[in-house]
Design an enzyme around this catalytic site. Structure first.
Site, PDB file in Angstrom:
ATOM      1  N   GLU A  96       7.963   4.976  14.981  1.00  0.00           N
ATOM      2  CA  GLU A  96       9.144   4.949  14.130  1.00  0.00           C
ATOM      3  C   GLU A  96      10.248   4.115  14.765  1.00  0.00           C
ATOM      4  OE1 GLU A  96       9.065   8.655  11.191  1.00  0.00           O
ATOM      5  OE2 GLU A  96       9.637   9.180  13.216  1.00  0.00           O
ATOM      6  N   CYS A 109      17.201   0.922  16.614  1.00  0.00           N
ATOM      7  CA  CYS A 109      16.679   1.780  17.683  1.00  0.00           C
ATOM      8  C   CYS A 109      15.155   1.593  17.701  1.00  0.00           C
ATOM      9  CB  CYS A 109      17.063   3.237  17.411  1.00  0.00           C
ATOM     10  SG  CYS A 109      16.440   4.373  18.652  1.00  0.00           S
ATOM     11  N   CYS A 116       5.107   9.447  24.734  1.00  0.00           N
ATOM     12  CA  CYS A 116       5.848   9.283  25.978  1.00  0.00           C
ATOM     13  C   CYS A 116       5.252  10.232  27.010  1.00  0.00           C
ATOM     14  CB  CYS A 116       7.325   9.630  25.763  1.00  0.00           C
ATOM     15  SG  CYS A 116       8.366   9.315  27.207  1.00  0.00           S
ATOM     16  N   CYS A 120      10.306  15.350  28.689  1.00  0.00           N
ATOM     17  CA  CYS A 120      11.608  16.022  28.805  1.00  0.00           C
ATOM     18  C   CYS A 120      11.609  17.246  27.886  1.00  0.00           C
ATOM     19  CB  CYS A 120      12.730  15.053  28.471  1.00  0.00           C
ATOM     20  SG  CYS A 120      12.773  13.644  29.607  1.00  0.00           S
ATOM     21  N   CYS A 123      12.836  17.100  24.136  1.00  0.00           N
ATOM     22  CA  CYS A 123      12.513  15.932  23.323  1.00  0.00           C
ATOM     23  C   CYS A 123      11.143  16.108  22.681  1.00  0.00           C
ATOM     24  CB  CYS A 123      12.518  14.683  24.210  1.00  0.00           C
ATOM     25  SG  CYS A 123      12.087  13.186  23.316  1.00  0.00           S
ATOM     26  N   SER A 197      17.450   2.307  27.782  1.00  0.00           N
ATOM     27  CA  SER A 197      17.728   3.681  28.189  1.00  0.00           C
ATOM     28  C   SER A 197      16.535   4.218  28.967  1.00  0.00           C
ATOM     29  CB  SER A 197      17.971   4.530  26.935  1.00  0.00           C
ATOM     30  OG  SER A 197      18.183   5.876  27.280  1.00  0.00           O
ATOM     31  N   CYS A 339      18.420  11.370  17.404  1.00  0.00           N
ATOM     32  CA  CYS A 339      17.770  11.418  18.720  1.00  0.00           C
ATOM     33  C   CYS A 339      16.874  12.649  18.819  1.00  0.00           C
ATOM     34  CB  CYS A 339      18.801  11.537  19.839  1.00  0.00           C
ATOM     35  SG  CYS A 339      19.961  10.204  19.890  1.00  0.00           S
TER      36      CYS A 339
HETATM   37  N1  SAH Z   1      12.885   7.496  27.516  1.00  0.00           N
HETATM   38  C1  SAH Z   1      14.195   6.930  27.440  1.00  0.00           C
HETATM   39  C2  SAH Z   1      14.602   6.472  26.053  1.00  0.00           C
HETATM   40  C3  SAH Z   1      14.339   7.372  24.881  1.00  0.00           C
HETATM   41  S1  SAH Z   1      15.321   8.742  24.618  1.00  0.00           S
HETATM   42  C4  SAH Z   1      15.214   7.897  28.005  1.00  0.00           C
HETATM   43  O1  SAH Z   1      14.864   9.024  28.304  1.00  0.00           O
HETATM   44  O2  SAH Z   1      16.359   7.506  28.184  1.00  0.00           O
HETATM   45  C5  SAH Z   1      16.968   8.275  24.154  1.00  0.00           C
HETATM   46  C6  SAH Z   1      17.929   9.427  24.402  1.00  0.00           C
HETATM   47  O3  SAH Z   1      17.790  10.507  23.447  1.00  0.00           O
HETATM   48  C7  SAH Z   1      17.687  10.027  25.768  1.00  0.00           C
HETATM   49  O4  SAH Z   1      18.903  10.195  26.429  1.00  0.00           O
HETATM   50  C8  SAH Z   1      17.057  11.353  25.404  1.00  0.00           C
HETATM   51  O5  SAH Z   1      17.201  12.280  26.433  1.00  0.00           O
HETATM   52  C9  SAH Z   1      17.788  11.727  24.136  1.00  0.00           C
HETATM   53  N2  SAH Z   1      17.125  12.825  23.404  1.00  0.00           N
HETATM   54  C10 SAH Z   1      15.815  13.184  23.420  1.00  0.00           C
HETATM   55  N3  SAH Z   1      15.603  14.283  22.661  1.00  0.00           N
HETATM   56  C11 SAH Z   1      16.806  14.643  22.162  1.00  0.00           C
HETATM   57  C12 SAH Z   1      17.237  15.685  21.295  1.00  0.00           C
HETATM   58  N4  SAH Z   1      16.387  16.589  20.814  1.00  0.00           N
HETATM   59  N5  SAH Z   1      18.549  15.747  20.985  1.00  0.00           N
HETATM   60  C13 SAH Z   1      19.414  14.836  21.473  1.00  0.00           C
HETATM   61  N6  SAH Z   1      19.061  13.815  22.272  1.00  0.00           N
HETATM   62  C14 SAH Z   1      17.768  13.719  22.625  1.00  0.00           C
END
Ligand code: SAH
Length: 361
Positions: A96, A109, A116, A120, A123, A197, A339
């Site tokens: 996406e 974006c 991935c 995290c 996420c 990022s 996000c």
């Molecule tokens: N892998 C990279 C880029 C993708 S994530 C990174 O971690 O930076 C882009 C941003 O969205 C990151 O800061 C991530 O932590 C955030 N993100 C992921 N899941 C989220 C959620 N459920 N709510 C808000 N931000 C989120």
């Protein structure tokens, strides 16, 4: 596996590589410039349409190369104008990409991987594991497709590598994609309009520091201590908070530029006043700004979004200590484009991945 029987993809080649390939096949090198202009400036997806090339050259190109373009499978528009695209790649996998208008800039974006590996805790993409890396052609392909779909080909836009995947975990293809986007005969994008990022893969971050094309840098920090960050970002066990901050201090920044630290706010986990105070202390002397991202909640994510009061008071504590801070507005939440919310189902799943619905940040 590769469509086209392993033929190279014109849309994933840097211009110098295309020049060399043309030269090797007895064609003029400067045709590469024309091909770039057709693909990136005019949005052509078939060599047959490159009408200032001879029929013979077009036939030779069609025979020797593919020109892969992700296909739009689905398109959703949010009430706030954000548009989410589900794109199918040549091997059938889907990703996406999101168009976020008026931030005030126009922003795409973009994803760098299918899934991935970083896992995290908040996420959804992390739940899916890594399916595969995207090629440079597929990374740039998202920009080509979105630019056409939202009529932005002749306008300035930004890209943020904040889609699915960890860009520094797919280093070579990501950097190649940025070089293609930067090419003066293609999109001619300034690196100032690109933001990478990362969760902080340090060896790759050190490599990035030496790149000629330097995107803006955003670090997903999310917590000021190893104890807290280790719970949220598994990679922290390998590269801890102070290692990441030290690498950021060493990172070569252009004049007036700053590293963005992303901080997803989770109620009761990392949103307390002492967390804000620790964060301010940690970033003292770092040319930084903090982007607070109130959690976009989703089923299967065991955290909650803090109240607006908690978000504001966290931001105020930082601001009072001289930290530049902004709160990311959640865009496209109604279409699950914000996000951490983008969901791509129906990938080939491993048993572990079956447990989670597949998602995209
Ligand atoms: N892998 C990279 C880029 C993708 S994530 C990174 O971690 O930076 C882009 C941003 O969205 C990151 O800061 C991530 O932590 C955030 N993100 C992921 N899941 C989220 C959620 N459920 N709510 C808000 N931000 C989120």
């Amino acid at each position: 596996m590769e469509k086209g029987g392993g033929r190279p993809d014109l849309a994933g080649m840097e211009r110098h590589a295309l020049e060399a390939a043309l030269d090797e096949q007895g064609h003029e090198r400067f045709r590469a410039r024309q091909i770039f202009q057709w693909i990136y400036r005019r949005g052509v997806t078939d060599v047959a349409m490159m009408t200032d090339l001879s029929r013979e050259l077009r036939a030779a190109l069609a025979h020797r190369f593919t020109l892969d373009t992700p296909a739009i499978v689905h398109r959703d528009t949010s009430v706030d104008g954000t548009e989410k695209f589900l794109l199918r790649l040549s091997d059938g996998k889907t990703i996406e990409s999101v168009f976020i208008p008026d931030t005030p800039s126009m922003t795409f974006c973009i994803s760098t991987q299918v899934g991935c590996a970083m896992a995290c805790a908040f996420c959804l993409t992390g739940k899916m594991g890594l399916v595969r890396n995207l090629s440079a052609g597929e990374i740039v392909g998202q920009v080509r497709v979105l630019a056409d779909a939202v009529s932005m080909r002749d306008r300035k836009f930004n890209i943020v590598l904040m889609g699915m995947g960890e860009p520094l975990h797919n280093y070579d293809e990501t950097m190649k994609a940025l070089r293609i986007l930067n090419d003066e005969h293609g999109f001619a994008m300034s690196p100032r309009r690109m933001t990478l990022s990362t969760v902080g893969l340090l060896p790759a971050l050190e490599r990035l520091a030496r790149e000629p094309i330097m995107p803006n840098l955003a670090i997903s920090l999310h917590a000021p201590t190893d104890l807290q960050r280790g719970e949220l970002v598994p990679l922290n066990k390998k590269y801890g908070v102070s290692d990441v901050i030290d690498a950021c201090r060493r990172f070569p920044l252009k004049r007036r530029s700053r590293i963005t630290f992303e901080y997803v706010l989770l109620a009761g986990v990392n949103d307390r006043p002492e967390d804000a105070r620790r964060l301010a202390k940690l970033l003292a002397g770092v040319k930084s700004k903090v982007n607070l991202i109130p959690l976009n909640a989703a089923p299967g994510i065991p955290f909650e979004r803090p109240s607006d009061e908690a978000i504001n008071s966290f931001a105020e504590i930082l601001a009072d200590r001289g930290v530049l801070v902004s709160v990311r507005k959640s865009r496209g939440r109604d279409i699950r484009a914000a996000c951490g919310q983008l969901i791509v189902e129906g990938q080939r799943k491993s048993a572990a991945q079956q447990l989670a619905s597949i998602a995209f940040q």
